[in-house]
Enzyme design. Structure first.
Site, PDB file in Angstrom:
ATOM      1  N   MET A  84       1.035  -1.405   0.125  1.00  0.00           N
ATOM      2  CA  MET A  84       0.025  -0.328  -0.046  1.00  0.00           C
ATOM      3  C   MET A  84       0.568   0.791  -0.010  1.00  0.00           C
ATOM      4  O   MET A  84       1.037   2.167   0.952  1.00  0.00           O
ATOM      5  CB  MET A  84      -0.989  -0.169   1.405  1.00  0.00           C
ATOM      6  CG  MET A  84      -1.431  -1.671   1.362  1.00  0.00           C
ATOM      7  SD  MET A  84      -3.004  -1.167   2.834  1.00  0.00           S
ATOM      8  CE  MET A  84      -1.339  -1.163   3.902  1.00  0.00           C
ATOM      9  N   ASP A  85       1.357   1.923  -0.928  1.00  0.00           N
ATOM     10  CA  ASP A  85       2.206   2.683  -1.085  1.00  0.00           C
ATOM     11  C   ASP A  85       2.292   4.052  -1.718  1.00  0.00           C
ATOM     12  O   ASP A  85       0.756   3.560  -3.279  1.00  0.00           O
ATOM     13  CB  ASP A  85       3.666   2.470  -2.346  1.00  0.00           C
ATOM     14  CG  ASP A  85       4.982   3.160  -1.842  1.00  0.00           C
ATOM     15  OD1 ASP A  85       4.630   3.875  -1.435  1.00  0.00           O
ATOM     16  OD2 ASP A  85       5.220   3.345  -3.166  1.00  0.00           O
ATOM     17  N   GLY A  86       2.213   5.375  -1.439  1.00  0.00           N
ATOM     18  CA  GLY A  86       1.734   6.524  -2.299  1.00  0.00           C
ATOM     19  C   GLY A  86       0.482   6.968  -1.533  1.00  0.00           C
ATOM     20  O   GLY A  86       1.181   8.102  -1.620  1.00  0.00           O
ATOM     21  N   THR A 256       0.828  -0.086  -5.497  1.00  0.00           N
ATOM     22  CA  THR A 256       0.071   0.974  -6.374  1.00  0.00           C
ATOM     23  C   THR A 256       0.842   1.882  -5.827  1.00  0.00           C
ATOM     24  O   THR A 256       2.421   1.628  -5.485  1.00  0.00           O
ATOM     25  CB  THR A 256      -0.755   1.605  -5.125  1.00  0.00           C
ATOM     26  OG1 THR A 256      -0.756   1.469  -3.093  1.00  0.00           O
ATOM     27  CG2 THR A 256      -1.937   0.325  -5.394  1.00  0.00           C
TER      28      THR A 256
END
Length: 624
Positions: A84-86, A256
């Protein structure tokens, strides 16, 4: 300092970012910070915003939604993992405090859990906090711990009612004590649930997961419960933290925010997972983006399972070889040389065997297009698109697409491999001239033995011939050759040739050419664990001495100065690792080319290097 100022912005004007709370009776669990600590203000602002969103918690009484018409239930992945990046970048793009990016990320988590429960996903594994994230500012880490604790506390009853089981991966001993207690409660409360297994990785590292498995196994060896020879991939998998999951290996990994790397997540378990990279930041990853990822997954052919029907392929491949026998001129260039190709273990085949004709035609094609590395050639100037100081030191390549390249052109598979050899010569030459220090090529995986016997024989024969033909040129050019993989299963003549090549070039240093033959990333970890366990048994070390540095020293890539690639290139449009250099790829930048390997030339290599040089390598810590 910048992050603290952002938190102070919330303190000065919380109404600027947050709606008024619907309730003031649900405070975020305190970390006993001083009342003037900016985190206390940020926590309260985050709580108000979460409560004001109106996002519905997971409701066990809701009816299961129909699967969208774009998706097929029988092709749905059983286990989906998500990086779960960003969250931070999402907030900064909007001029918001980073804390509100994480808060928006929590809403996205609720949404994807609900979708997975409704669409029949059996296991959802979320990478919530890596062991590298401790390098981030303390106030940011504190708010992450607090938000995680609050979200789990608020949703636990709903999860239990919805039939969702919760498990945690990672070293929880470093987490706040109140969070540790809540995790224990959540795991016990939901352990009998079976609708969806929600696995959350907190303070997790894929390499540490392997390390702790090796420690446990080494202790069993020391205690006489097992022998070193008993250590295999099944035993290691049983000792990984994902042993709490019925389906421990993800079918699909989603990342992501547009980053293309694994960030030390589930390295062993991702050996055969399909990879999907979304440009959306995690807070924006909703139903449409999830459907896009699932649709992409359902359109792929997971080739590692092809051995279930390899008998059919074997028959088809034999027919192709017979085509060469019947009409060799249809597929092959005229030979410039009449030197026969010597194929190990095939010299006793009957003269009418179609493979004899295939190997001769393949030899002719190699000779017709041969272009060896010339050690006297001047170094080519680096193309202007590239910056020398940003060049990767170690590049790894999965040479994929030779078979499909040939089939697309109606040619025998044998000629696909011949064309692949031409591409390989060119690629090595470019790497040599552009200053790459280490080049690791995935030439033959341990799974490739399931391919038709005639095709395997061809590959062994071509490998034998290329090494023979090029060894003198490679040695003269200052190129060192190393082989990784289990060479004991290779033809004896090829084993002897490999030993000669390694010994002849061992003092060279211009370019280190590492070729993976009969190699598997999981096998590499297994043999390292066996070696380490034997040292424990012999009393040289204790199980608690085993760490990531020790494991890395026992991997087969210890032969090179730079064991971990900076860049992995995979050709042919496939998005998976295929059990290659799993440990070593923890922080590697990934590049996937749609070109088949025989078509991967200078322009495609430039594209990969340009992409690499434009990336920011974060390693989980503070980033801009």
């Amino acid at each position: 300092m910048a992050f603290s100022l952002q938190l102070q912005q919330i303190f000065l004007s919380s109404n600027r970012f947050c709606s008024q709370p619907k309730s003031t009776t649900n405070p975020l669990i305190s970390l006993k910070l001083p009342s003037i600590h900016p985190l206390a203000v940020a926590q309260n602002a985050a709580i108000r915003n979460i409560d004001s969103t109106g996002v519905a918690a997971i409701d066990a009484s809701a009816e299961e939604l129909l699967l969208p018409p774009q998706l097929r239930r029988e092709l749905m992945p059983k286990h989906v993992a998500v990086i779960m990046d960003g969250n931070r970048r999402w907030a900064k793009m909007r001029g918001l405090p980073v804390a509100l990016g994480y808060e928006a990320g929590i809403r996205a988590v609720r949404n994807i859990i609900e979708l997975c429960g409704n669409w029949g996903i059996r296991v959802l594994t979320l990478f919530a906090f890596s062991s590298d994230n401790w390098l981030r500012p303390k106030v940011e880490v504190d708010i992450l711990m607090s938000l995680f604790e609050r979200a789990l506390n608020d949703e636990l009853e709903n999860f239990a009612r919805a039939g969702i089981r919760i498990s945690i991966l990672g070293d929880s001993s470093k987490l706040p004590k109140s969070l540790q207690d809540l995790i224990d409660k959540a795991v016990k409360t939901t352990k009998e649930n079976s609708r969806l297994h929600l696995v959350v990785a907190v303070n997790y590292s894929g390499q540490h997961d392997v390390v702790q498995a090796c420690q446990t196994i080494a202790q069993k060896v020391k205690d006489g419960i097992i022998e070193t020879k008993d250590i295999n991939s099944f035993l290691i998998e049983q000792e990984l933290q994902t042993n709490c999951i019925d389906i421990p290996c993800p079918d699909l990994l989603i990342r992501t925010s547009g980053e293309l790397r694994l960030s030390n997540f589930l390295l062993w378990q991702l050996a055969y997972a399909e990879l999907f990279f979304s440009h959306s930041h995690w807070p924006d990853f909703g139903e449409a983006e999830f459907m896009e990822a699932l649709s992409s997954f359902q359109q792929r052919q997971r080739r590692y399972e092809f051995y279930f029907f390899f008998a059919f392929i074997n028959m088809a491949f034999s027919l192709q070889l017979q085509q060469i026998f019947i009409s060799p001129s249809r597929f092959c260039f005229q030979s410039k040389s009449t030197n026969p190709q010597i194929i190990p273990n095939l010299t006793k085949r009957p003269s009418i065997h179609p493979f004899a004709h295939a190997q001769n035609n393949a030899t002719s094609n190699i000779e017709a297009a041969k272009s060896s590395i010339n050690s006297s050639a001047e170094e080519i100037l680096l193309p202007p698109e590239l910056s020398r100081e940003l060049m990767p030191k170690h590049i790894a390549v999965i040479l994929d697409g030779n078979r499909r390249w040939a089939k697309k052109r109606g040619l025998p598979v044998a000629l696909g491999y011949v064309a692949g050899i031409r591409a390989l010569r060119n690629f090595v030459k470019l790497s040599y001239n552009w200053g790459i220090r280490v080049l690791t090529l995935f030439a033959f995986s341990s799974e490739n033995w399931f391919r038709p016997e005639a095709e395997v024989d061809l590959l062994m024969g071509l490998f034998d011939k290329v090494v023979k033909d090029e060894l003198e040129n490679l040695a003269r050019a200052g190129i060192r050759i190393s082989i990784i993989g289990d060479s004991s299963k290779l033809p004896k003549s090829l084993q002897d040739l490999i030993d000669k090549a390694v010994m002849t070039t061992k003092e060279n240093s211009r370019l280190h050419l590492v070729v993976a033959v009969n190699y598997s990333g999981q096998y590499d970890v297994v043999q390292a664990c066996q070696t380490i366990a034997q040292k424990v048994k012999d009393g040289n070390i204790e199980p608690e001495d085993i760490n990531s540095f020790l494991v890395e020293q026992e991997l087969q890539t210890k032969c090179t100065e730079f064991p971990s690639p900076d860049l992995l290139i995979r050709t042919s449009g496939e998005l998976r690792l295929s059990n290659f250099l799993l440990w070593q790829l923890a922080y590697t930048e990934l590049f996937f080319s749609h070109s088949q390997w025989p078509d991967f030339g200078e322009a495609e290599f430039l594209e990969a290097l340009s992409s690499f040089q434009q990336r920011q390598r974060r390693y989980g810590g503070q980033s801009s």
